[in-house]
Design a protein around this motif. Structure first.
Motif, PDB file in Angstrom:
ATOM      1  N   PRO A 126       0.787  -1.239   0.000  1.00 50.33           N
ATOM      2  CA  PRO A 126       0.000   0.000   0.000  1.00 50.33           C
ATOM      3  C   PRO A 126       0.817   1.286   0.000  1.00 50.33           C
ATOM      4  N   HIS A 169      -1.617   3.799   2.099  1.00 48.39           N
ATOM      5  CA  HIS A 169      -3.033   3.829   1.757  1.00 48.39           C
ATOM      6  C   HIS A 169      -3.872   2.951   2.682  1.00 48.39           C
ATOM      7  N   ASP A 170      -3.285   1.979   3.333  1.00 49.70           N
ATOM      8  CA  ASP A 170      -4.032   1.146   4.274  1.00 49.70           C
ATOM      9  C   ASP A 170      -4.381   1.904   5.549  1.00 49.70           C
TER      10      ASP A 170
END
Length: 319
Positions: A121, A148-149
């Motif tokens: 991510p 992004h996680d």
């Protein structure tokens, strides 16, 4: 302190090297950069009186998971023409022949290539961000990423270290070929210099605020050759690669080394061994280059005894 490990267990840990399965040199290096855990299980604060930020480290499980997720891609790089993309990426970077820059290039390639393939991510927002004091450059930040996680901006500061240890095996006792370089000094520098930054300018995202900081220190550690049992300090990751070093004046230690198979390593082999150097190896010529001018002792540096890495190193820096 954890329980001591005995010699058979020690040898098993040395042999547990998944990067050895790859044929192409840069793929082996890339696999090593991923699969090798951080040397640290936790960050140690050597500057408690400084106004610095909290620093995290990735667990050994984290790096093993990243290696597993990228394993198929490593096989592609090792068996197809995609290898050219890796070599071009690494060789176009500044100072590709310096070990620290090579390590940074390997992880940068994985970050960009892996994110594009949705294998992790981490989106790269910026790298090699220059730090200034007025008009003077005073340092740089290695990697600014967006996770992004977790929806966090992360600063990863990288170091690749090959340190020789001595009792009592605290961070200050792990030193490099340059004896002024040690683990404690490197961590203090990272904490009080690079990790003080809060805001960073990026090309595409404008100015971003760092939410979390990670110290990533990998490499290899070398224990004295006469070490039969070794107790891991709580800060040292148990699966971190451990090998041996021998005092260049330790006659008892040197006689345990099979000099008929001894080969001086090329600089890049601090990462992974290059088999083609074995094929070009001429023992008589190699022996001549490995021994000092007076031919009484081996030169300081990395060697291989067969496939086993070993460092010849002076116990006293000035000897």
């Amino acid at each position: 302190m954890s329980e001591p490990i005995n010699q058979p267990t020690f040898n098993r840990l040395i042999d547990d090297a998944p990067w050895e399965r790859y044929r192409r040199p840069y793929v082996r290096d890339l696999a090593y950069a991923l699969a090798c855990p951080n040397v640290l299980t936790q960050w140690l604060d050597f500057a408690p009186h400084e106004n610095t930020h909290a620093i995290s480290v990735h667990s050994a499980h984290f790096w093993q998971s990243q290696f597993k997720a990228y394993e198929q891609r490593l096989t592609e790089l090792d068996t197809t023409n995609d290898y050219q993309a890796l070599t071009r990426y690494l060789l176009k970077r500044p100072s590709p022949n310096r070990l620290g820059f090579h390590f940074e290039g390997l992880l940068s390639f994985w970050l960009e290539d892996g994110f594009a393939r949705k294998l992790h991510p981490y989106e790269t927002l910026a790298n090699n961000v220059q730090l200034y004091n007025g008009k003077q450059t005073v340092g740089e930040l290695d990697l600014i990423l967006y996770n992004h996680d977790e929806n966090l901006v992360e600063h990863w500061e990288l170091a690749i270290k090959f340190f020789m240890g001595s009792a009592p095996f605290e961070p200050v006792n792990w030193v490099g070929i340059n004896a002024n370089d040690n683990l404690q000094r490197k961590m203090t520098h990272m904490q009080t210099k690079q990790f003080r930054t809060v805001w960073v300018d990026t090309k595409d995202k404008g100015q971003v605020k760092i939410d979390k900081r990670y110290g990533i220190i990998k490499g290899r550690f070398f224990l004295p050759i006469d070490t039969n049992n070794f107790s891991y300090p709580t800060w040292l990751t148990p699966s971190f690669p451990l090998h041996e070093w021998c005092d260049k004046k330790d006659e008892a230690g040197l006689v345990t080394i099979d000099m008929t198979t001894l080969r001086a390593a090329h600089y890049i082999e601090w990462f992974t061994k290059r088999g083609f150097y074995d094929e070009r190896h001429d023992y008589d010529g190699q022996q001549q280059s490995a021994w000092s001018d007076d031919e009484l002792m081996l030169r300081t540096g990395l060697y291989f005894v067969g496939d086993r890495p070993i460092v010849i190193y002076p116990r006293q820096p000035n000897e």
